[in-house]
Motif scaffolding. Structure first.
Motif, short mmCIF file in Angstrom:
data_model
loop_
_atom_site.label_atom_id
_atom_site.label_comp_id
_atom_site.label_asym_id
_atom_site.label_seq_id
_atom_site.Cartn_x
_atom_site.Cartn_y
_atom_site.Cartn_z
N TYR A 1 -1.67 -0.53 4.04
CA TYR A 1 -1.16 0.85 3.54
C TYR A 1 -0.90 1.90 4.79
O TYR A 1 -1.69 1.88 5.75
N TYR B 1 -0.88 6.16 4.99
CA TYR B 1 -1.15 7.45 4.27
C TYR B 1 -0.77 8.52 5.26
O TYR B 1 -0.76 8.49 6.35
N PHE C 1 -0.15 9.09 -0.05
CA PHE C 1 0.45 7.73 -0.06
C PHE C 1 1.79 7.78 0.38
O PHE C 1 2.69 8.38 -0.05
N ASN D 1 2.60 0.70 0.34
CA ASN D 1 1.71 -0.44 0.66
C ASN D 1 2.37 -1.69 0.70
O ASN D 1 3.95 -1.82 0.37
N GLU E 1 5.02 -1.14 -3.02
CA GLU E 1 5.11 0.42 -3.67
C GLU E 1 5.56 1.35 -2.33
O GLU E 1 4.97 1.26 -1.41
N LYS E 2 6.39 2.39 -2.86
CA LYS E 2 6.53 3.45 -1.67
C LYS E 2 6.62 4.68 -2.45
O LYS E 2 7.16 4.74 -3.60
N PHE F 1 -2.72 7.73 8.65
CA PHE F 1 -3.71 6.74 8.42
C PHE F 1 -3.35 5.43 8.04
O PHE F 1 -2.52 5.23 6.94
N LEU G 1 -10.40 0.03 0.00
CA LEU G 1 -9.60 0.22 0.95
C LEU G 1 -10.46 0.70 2.33
O LEU G 1 -11.25 1.68 2.21
N PHE H 1 -10.24 2.33 5.91
CA PHE H 1 -9.08 3.34 6.71
C PHE H 1 -9.39 3.13 8.13
O PHE H 1 -10.61 2.98 8.77
#
Lengths: 113, 115
Positions: A33, A35, A45, A48, A56-57, A91, A102, A104
């Motif tokens: 992902y 961010y 977001f 991913n 997804e975006k 991130f 998740l 990070f």
């Protein structure tokens, strides 16, 4: 615990140039992902990625953005060309599967001049 | 507008006291609620999370309370310590196909624990 590494912590680039942000995810993780956090705002977001594909975006993931993870190495976010509004902390995160925690990285601060 | 709101940008608590951090959300589809802790120039780290089928979860000094009808969740830290000083981010996500990854974050509350 598991670590996601983002190097460098700060990148400075001239507007219109290309930049690639690198992320070294947790080694056995399968989901990745990005961010974006503009100064003073919340983390948002972007995208991913799983099995070599964007799943997804968000609206923030402009046409100038692309992601890839060639040969299971770094997970990268490329911006070409960069714009002033791309200045933010980016991130990276990874997770084992779509329902897992998740993890990070510490973020890369991108400054577009 | 902001879908996840932390109305207090900062909070100061005496050592040994209870820290209460609050988060409000707008989206009825949110099913997953989490609190992350972040030190400056460090990565956000998951502290505790709940799904919408529970209204409370405890883990040591941490308790998450979820009020779905009020679209509100909170983090309580008992016996607060100076090392709890950090920024606390709340996050929420939908249960779309099992994915909790498309998280929406609040702006954060900076907690300072004074000794």
């Amino acid at each position: 615990g598991p670590k996601v590494l983002q190097i460098p912590s700060h990148q400075i680039i001239d507007m219109g140039q290309m930049v690639t942000l690198n992320c070294d995810p947790v080694s056995n993780h399968l989901y990745f992902y990005w961010y974006k956090q503009i100064l003073g705002q919340q983390m948002e977001f972007l995208v991913n990625f799983y099995n070599g594909k964007v799943m997804e975006k968000s609206k923030l993931f402009k046409d100038q953005f692309s992601v890839e993870r060639p040969d299971g190495s770094y997970f990268t976010l490329k911006i070409q060309p960069t714009a002033l509004e791309d200045s933010a902390v980016y991130f990276c995160a990874s997770s084992l599967n779509s329902q897992n925690t998740l993890y990070f990285g510490a973020g890369t601060r991108l400054s577009v001049l | 507008g902001q879908q996840v709101k932390q109305s207090s940008p900062s909070l100061t608590v005496q050592e040994g006291g209870i820290s209460i951090l609050n988060c409000d959300y707008e989206n009825d589809m949110f099913d997953y609620f989490a609190w992350y802790k972040k030190y400056p120039d460090n990565s956000p780290t998951l502290l505790i999370s709940v799904r919408s089928n529970v209204d409370k979860r405890e883990d040591g000094r941490l308790t998450v309370f979820l009020n779905k009808s009020g679209k509100h969740f909170s983090l309580h830290i008992t016996a607060s310590q100076p090392e709890d000083t950090a920024v606390y981010l709340c996050a929420a996500g939908p249960n779309s196909g099992g994915s909790n990854a498309k998280l929406t974050f609040g702006k954060g509350t900076k907690l300072s624990v004074k000794s």
